[in-house]
Design an enzyme around this catalytic site. Structure first.
Site, PDB file in Angstrom:
ATOM      1  N   HIS A   1     -45.503 -25.029  53.120  1.00  0.00           N
ATOM      2  CA  HIS A   1     -45.000 -24.665  54.357  1.00  0.00           C
ATOM      3  C   HIS A   1     -43.757 -25.484  54.641  1.00  0.00           C
ATOM      4  O   HIS A   1     -43.552 -26.667  54.556  1.00  0.00           O
ATOM      5  CB  HIS A   1     -46.065 -24.960  55.381  1.00  0.00           C
ATOM      6  CG  HIS A   1     -45.626 -24.285  56.716  1.00  0.00           C
ATOM      7  ND1 HIS A   1     -45.572 -22.975  56.965  1.00  0.00           N
ATOM      8  CD2 HIS A   1     -45.541 -24.801  57.988  1.00  0.00           C
ATOM      9  CE1 HIS A   1     -45.411 -22.645  58.143  1.00  0.00           C
ATOM     10  NE2 HIS A   1     -45.259 -23.849  58.677  1.00  0.00           N
TER      11      HIS A   1
ATOM     12  N   TYR B   1     -32.377   1.511  38.986  1.00  0.00           N
ATOM     13  CA  TYR B   1     -32.034  -0.044  39.270  1.00  0.00           C
ATOM     14  C   TYR B   1     -30.472   0.139  39.331  1.00  0.00           C
ATOM     15  O   TYR B   1     -30.297  -0.588  40.535  1.00  0.00           O
ATOM     16  CB  TYR B   1     -32.470  -0.484  37.884  1.00  0.00           C
ATOM     17  CG  TYR B   1     -33.426  -1.272  37.217  1.00  0.00           C
ATOM     18  CD1 TYR B   1     -33.899  -2.645  37.312  1.00  0.00           C
ATOM     19  CD2 TYR B   1     -34.514  -0.079  36.861  1.00  0.00           C
ATOM     20  CE1 TYR B   1     -35.120  -2.858  36.909  1.00  0.00           C
ATOM     21  CE2 TYR B   1     -35.654  -0.507  36.407  1.00  0.00           C
ATOM     22  CZ  TYR B   1     -36.033  -1.533  36.698  1.00  0.00           C
ATOM     23  OH  TYR B   1     -37.311  -2.308  36.211  1.00  0.00           O
TER      24      TYR B   1
ATOM     25  N   LYS C   1     -22.898  -8.057  37.296  1.00  0.00           N
ATOM     26  CA  LYS C   1     -23.777  -7.518  38.222  1.00  0.00           C
ATOM     27  C   LYS C   1     -24.226  -8.555  39.282  1.00  0.00           C
ATOM     28  O   LYS C   1     -23.983  -8.612  40.603  1.00  0.00           O
ATOM     29  CB  LYS C   1     -24.870  -6.649  37.817  1.00  0.00           C
ATOM     30  CG  LYS C   1     -25.674  -5.767  38.735  1.00  0.00           C
ATOM     31  CD  LYS C   1     -26.728  -6.649  39.385  1.00  0.00           C
ATOM     32  CE  LYS C   1     -27.614  -7.307  38.547  1.00  0.00           C
ATOM     33  NZ  LYS C   1     -28.633  -6.532  37.500  1.00  0.00           N
TER      34      LYS C   1
ATOM     35  N   GLU D   1     -28.651  -1.291  43.084  1.00  0.00           N
ATOM     36  CA  GLU D   1     -28.037  -2.640  42.955  1.00  0.00           C
ATOM     37  C   GLU D   1     -26.827  -2.323  43.314  1.00  0.00           C
ATOM     38  O   GLU D   1     -26.144  -3.087  44.204  1.00  0.00           O
ATOM     39  CB  GLU D   1     -28.117  -3.178  41.392  1.00  0.00           C
ATOM     40  CG  GLU D   1     -29.392  -3.551  41.080  1.00  0.00           C
ATOM     41  CD  GLU D   1     -29.708  -4.232  40.014  1.00  0.00           C
ATOM     42  OE1 GLU D   1     -28.762  -4.098  39.066  1.00  0.00           O
ATOM     43  OE2 GLU D   1     -30.852  -4.851  39.730  1.00  0.00           O
TER      44      GLU D   1
ATOM     45  N   CYS E   1     -26.220  -7.232  33.386  1.00  0.00           N
ATOM     46  CA  CYS E   1     -26.896  -8.483  34.168  1.00  0.00           C
ATOM     47  C   CYS E   1     -26.144  -9.458  34.812  1.00  0.00           C
ATOM     48  O   CYS E   1     -25.965  -9.775  36.085  1.00  0.00           O
ATOM     49  CB  CYS E   1     -27.947  -8.937  33.417  1.00  0.00           C
ATOM     50  SG  CYS E   1     -28.868  -8.166  32.088  1.00  0.00           S
TER      51      CYS E   1
ATOM     52  N   CYS F   1     -25.695  -6.894  28.518  1.00  0.00           N
ATOM     53  CA  CYS F   1     -26.197  -7.831  29.488  1.00  0.00           C
ATOM     54  C   CYS F   1     -24.881  -8.880  30.246  1.00  0.00           C
ATOM     55  O   CYS F   1     -24.834  -8.939  31.231  1.00  0.00           O
ATOM     56  CB  CYS F   1     -27.365  -8.541  29.191  1.00  0.00           C
ATOM     57  SG  CYS F   1     -27.808  -9.792  29.935  1.00  0.00           S
TER      58      CYS F   1
ATOM     59  N   GLU G   1     -45.220 -19.076  50.490  1.00  0.00           N
ATOM     60  CA  GLU G   1     -46.607 -19.371  50.703  1.00  0.00           C
ATOM     61  C   GLU G   1     -47.519 -18.103  51.290  1.00  0.00           C
ATOM     62  O   GLU G   1     -48.748 -18.344  51.063  1.00  0.00           O
ATOM     63  CB  GLU G   1     -46.764 -20.472  51.877  1.00  0.00           C
ATOM     64  CG  GLU G   1     -46.138 -19.728  53.311  1.00  0.00           C
ATOM     65  CD  GLU G   1     -46.110 -20.780  54.425  1.00  0.00           C
ATOM     66  OE1 GLU G   1     -47.189 -21.544  54.908  1.00  0.00           O
ATOM     67  OE2 GLU G   1     -45.158 -20.972  55.297  1.00  0.00           O
TER      68      GLU G   1
HETATM   69  P1  NDP Z   1     -33.064   4.211  35.827  1.00  0.00           P
HETATM   70  O1  NDP Z   1     -33.949   4.908  34.845  1.00  0.00           O
HETATM   71  O2  NDP Z   1     -33.526   3.090  36.361  1.00  0.00           O
HETATM   72  O3  NDP Z   1     -32.630   5.419  36.977  1.00  0.00           O
HETATM   73  C1  NDP Z   1     -32.188   6.826  36.608  1.00  0.00           C
HETATM   74  C2  NDP Z   1     -32.138   7.400  37.864  1.00  0.00           C
HETATM   75  O4  NDP Z   1     -31.352   8.696  37.527  1.00  0.00           O
HETATM   76  C3  NDP Z   1     -33.282   7.898  38.569  1.00  0.00           C
HETATM   77  O5  NDP Z   1     -33.202   8.021  39.827  1.00  0.00           O
HETATM   78  C4  NDP Z   1     -33.521   9.267  37.920  1.00  0.00           C
HETATM   79  O6  NDP Z   1     -34.071  10.460  38.786  1.00  0.00           O
HETATM   80  C5  NDP Z   1     -31.854   9.907  37.789  1.00  0.00           C
HETATM   81  N1  NDP Z   1     -31.727  10.694  36.665  1.00  0.00           N
HETATM   82  C6  NDP Z   1     -32.149  10.417  35.515  1.00  0.00           C
HETATM   83  N2  NDP Z   1     -31.391  11.603  34.785  1.00  0.00           N
HETATM   84  C7  NDP Z   1     -30.837  12.189  35.454  1.00  0.00           C
HETATM   85  C8  NDP Z   1     -30.025  13.593  35.325  1.00  0.00           C
HETATM   86  N3  NDP Z   1     -29.935  14.001  34.148  1.00  0.00           N
HETATM   87  N4  NDP Z   1     -29.562  14.179  36.269  1.00  0.00           N
HETATM   88  C9  NDP Z   1     -29.722  13.419  37.857  1.00  0.00           C
HETATM   89  N5  NDP Z   1     -30.276  12.232  37.814  1.00  0.00           N
HETATM   90  C10 NDP Z   1     -30.933  11.833  36.734  1.00  0.00           C
HETATM   91  O7  NDP Z   1     -31.683   4.344  34.892  1.00  0.00           O
HETATM   92  P2  NDP Z   1     -30.360   3.146  35.526  1.00  0.00           P
HETATM   93  O8  NDP Z   1     -29.328   4.120  34.982  1.00  0.00           O
HETATM   94  O9  NDP Z   1     -30.445   2.657  36.917  1.00  0.00           O
HETATM   95  O10 NDP Z   1     -30.592   1.814  34.715  1.00  0.00           O
HETATM   96  C11 NDP Z   1     -30.592   2.045  33.341  1.00  0.00           C
HETATM   97  C12 NDP Z   1     -31.733   0.970  32.719  1.00  0.00           C
HETATM   98  O11 NDP Z   1     -31.176  -0.313  32.662  1.00  0.00           O
HETATM   99  C13 NDP Z   1     -32.900   0.805  33.565  1.00  0.00           C
HETATM  100  O12 NDP Z   1     -33.968   1.765  33.166  1.00  0.00           O
HETATM  101  C14 NDP Z   1     -33.438  -0.519  33.462  1.00  0.00           C
HETATM  102  O13 NDP Z   1     -34.212  -0.839  32.184  1.00  0.00           O
HETATM  103  C15 NDP Z   1     -32.191  -1.384  32.924  1.00  0.00           C
HETATM  104  N6  NDP Z   1     -31.529  -2.148  33.979  1.00  0.00           N
HETATM  105  C16 NDP Z   1     -32.211  -3.175  34.803  1.00  0.00           C
HETATM  106  C17 NDP Z   1     -31.782  -3.786  35.700  1.00  0.00           C
HETATM  107  C18 NDP Z   1     -32.653  -4.952  35.870  1.00  0.00           C
HETATM  108  O14 NDP Z   1     -33.539  -5.428  35.404  1.00  0.00           O
HETATM  109  N7  NDP Z   1     -32.363  -5.828  37.337  1.00  0.00           N
HETATM  110  C19 NDP Z   1     -30.722  -3.656  36.304  1.00  0.00           C
HETATM  111  C20 NDP Z   1     -29.781  -2.583  35.660  1.00  0.00           C
HETATM  112  C21 NDP Z   1     -30.341  -1.733  34.843  1.00  0.00           C
HETATM  113  P3  NDP Z   1     -35.701  10.139  39.013  1.00  0.00           P
HETATM  114  O15 NDP Z   1     -36.244   8.974  38.159  1.00  0.00           O
HETATM  115  O16 NDP Z   1     -36.039  10.280  40.492  1.00  0.00           O
HETATM  116  O17 NDP Z   1     -36.140  11.272  38.221  1.00  0.00           O
END
Ligand code: NDP
Length: 449
Positions: free
Chosen positions: A438, A179, A51, A183, A48, A43, A443
């Protein structure tokens, strides 16, 4: 008196580990914490915090454009220096890293700057060949980006490296549509890159309410981001000019300067010696724990992303706090995982708490949905054709608000406050009882039709 070197040995000084170590020490335990990289964890060091600072930096691209409509004389050509922003962000990361370290030392937690692995139910092996003992071991080592393996995947980076890029790539392909993908797509686009998001399914941000993610998709496309769905990676080739050609199913190859994988994160359990303590892992390599964060080894606990429950910093912090209060504070505490608010700091951001409309229909059967689809005042004057969408999902029988989902400027800030009301089980009528403040965007929460 204890026969062990420490009451508690924490492996991993990220959000969960630092909280657990500090609170356990404050309760009187003798605590050590080992960290192989930098105190603060994902983080603070590469997640976080940096980012969000980049997201703030990226927002100026639109703010400077909009400022002209508000009477400011902004030169046609505004220069952006990635190296200045990157340097300032890293300085801030250093400051917070220092503050975390200071918190630990001021609570008399011994910091061991080395990799540590589990060598038995009460034993920890350190990289300098020492073995120390502890009555309890807490594993809080987090997770790492998981990258699909296919020819040329090694040419790609992850968000870990994105913070240190020498320049903003002119063209970047981001793999995944969760996520991190949304972002970083938003911020690289604002910094002037052409962004292509490639996902294996037809969806972005699986798990979020469908109306909200559809709105983000529409706005992102309108801004010029390119999306490719149903695409499986085949290979990445590096050309003579350093360009990367990405081959994928169902689409033409894409030629870009950088590929970033944002395809989920996997627990950091490999090589950690958990088998020596008999701690069970699930099929994703996550440590299996009970509601008290205890693994299948009685003296070994785990919190945060390494348990793959909810991969969010505030959840890891709560788990660390609950662990320390339960074991050392005489205050048995369990984390309540219901109604955890979350946000995606995309451009614009989105946020949600509780059940999506689809989840509510499945769980409750009878559901009432209220929405407000509006163009924020500031966007109207700026001539920015971006509409916000707020959606309230209510139990059809009782009127209780069971979900709130929003996209638009500042919605993470608004949703944090509204989540209190959702968690408290308030009804739509109780929301409507509150007089609107307002003119605000928030709101709309008490005016939904
Ligand atoms: P996410 O789980 O959010 O997204 C992963 C993405 O990658 C999805 O679109 C998924 O596809 C795709 N995917 C997964 N496995 C494969 C694979 N083997 N081959 C190709 N595509 C794949 O993960 P992130 O990496 O974006 O983030 C990790 C975690 O970090 C998040 O789950 C979140 O909990 C945390 N995070 C939180 C943030 C916040 O609170 N603002 C910011 C950044 C990270 P599909 O789902 O369509 O199958």
């Amino acid at each position: 008196m204890t026969d062990y070197d420490y009451d508690l040995f924490v492996i991993g000084a990220g959000s969960g580990g630092v909280r657990a170590a500090r609170v356990a020490a404050a309760h009187g335990a003798k605590v050590a914490i080992a960290e192989e990289y930098r105190v603060g964890g994902t983080c603070v060091i590469r997640g976080c915090v940096p980012k969000k600072l980049l997201v703030y930096g990226a927002h100026f691209a639109e703010d400077l454009k909009d400022a002209r409509r508000f009477g400011w004389n902004v030169p046609a050509q505004c220069d952006f220096s990635w190296s200045t922003l990157r340097g300032n962000v890293m300085e801030e990361v250093d400051r917070i890293n220092g503050a975390y370290t200071q918190t630990l030392t001021s609570h008399h937690v011994e910091i061991i700057a080395a990799r540590a692995t589990v060598a038995g139910p009460h034993e920890v092996a350190l990289a300098d060949n020492r073995t120390v003992t502890a009555k309890t071991i807490l594993v809080a080592v987090g997770a790492h980006p998981s990258i699909p393996t296919f020819p040329g995947h090694e040419h790609g980076i992850t968000s870990n490296e994105a913070f240190h890029l020498p320049d903003v790539p002119k063209r970047i392909l981001i793999a995944g549509a969760g996520y991190i993908a949304n972002e970083f797509a938003g911020l690289f686009h604002q910094f002037g890159a052409h962004v292509i998001i490639v996902n294996r399914t037809q969806e972005i941000l699986r798990g979020y309410d469908v109306s909200i993610r559809d709105r983000l998709l529409q706005i992102s496309i309108m801004k010029g981001l390119e999306f490719r769905f149903d695409a499986a990676f085949q290979k990445i080739e590096r050309g003579d000019n350093n360009c990367l050609t990405v081959h994928m199913s169902n689409h033409e190859p894409a030629v870009v300067d950088c590929v970033m994988f944002a395809t989920g994160r996997s627990p950091n359990t490999r090589g950690l010696g958990l088998e020596t303590a008999g701690a069970e892992l699930d099929q994703h390599g996550a440590i299996v724990v009970d509601a008290d964060n205890r693994s299948t080894c009685e003296s070994l606990y785990a919190v945060g992303d390494v348990t793959n429950r909810v991969q969010l910093t505030p959840v890891a912090i709560r788990e660390g706090q609950a662990f320390a209060d339960t074991l050392y504070g005489g205050k048995p505490t369990r984390v309540d995982y219901d109604c955890i608010p979350s946000a995606v700091f995309s451009h614009p951001p989105l946020a949600g708490v509780g059940l999506t409309e689809a989840q509510a229909k499945e769980k409750l059967g009878s559901v009432r949905v209220y929405t407000s689809d509006f163009r924020p005042m500031k966007n109207v004057l700026a001539g920015r054709n971006e509409r916000s969408l707020y959606k309230m999902v209510c139990d059809g029988e009782t009127g209780r608000v069971v979900g709130l989902h929003m996209i638009g400027p500042d919605v993470p800030e608004i949703l944090q406050a509204a989540a209190i009301a959702v968690k408290a089980g308030l009804t739509k009528d109780q929301f409507d009882d509150v007089v609107a403040l307002h003119p605000t965007m928030a709101e709309e929460l008490v005016l939904m039709k």
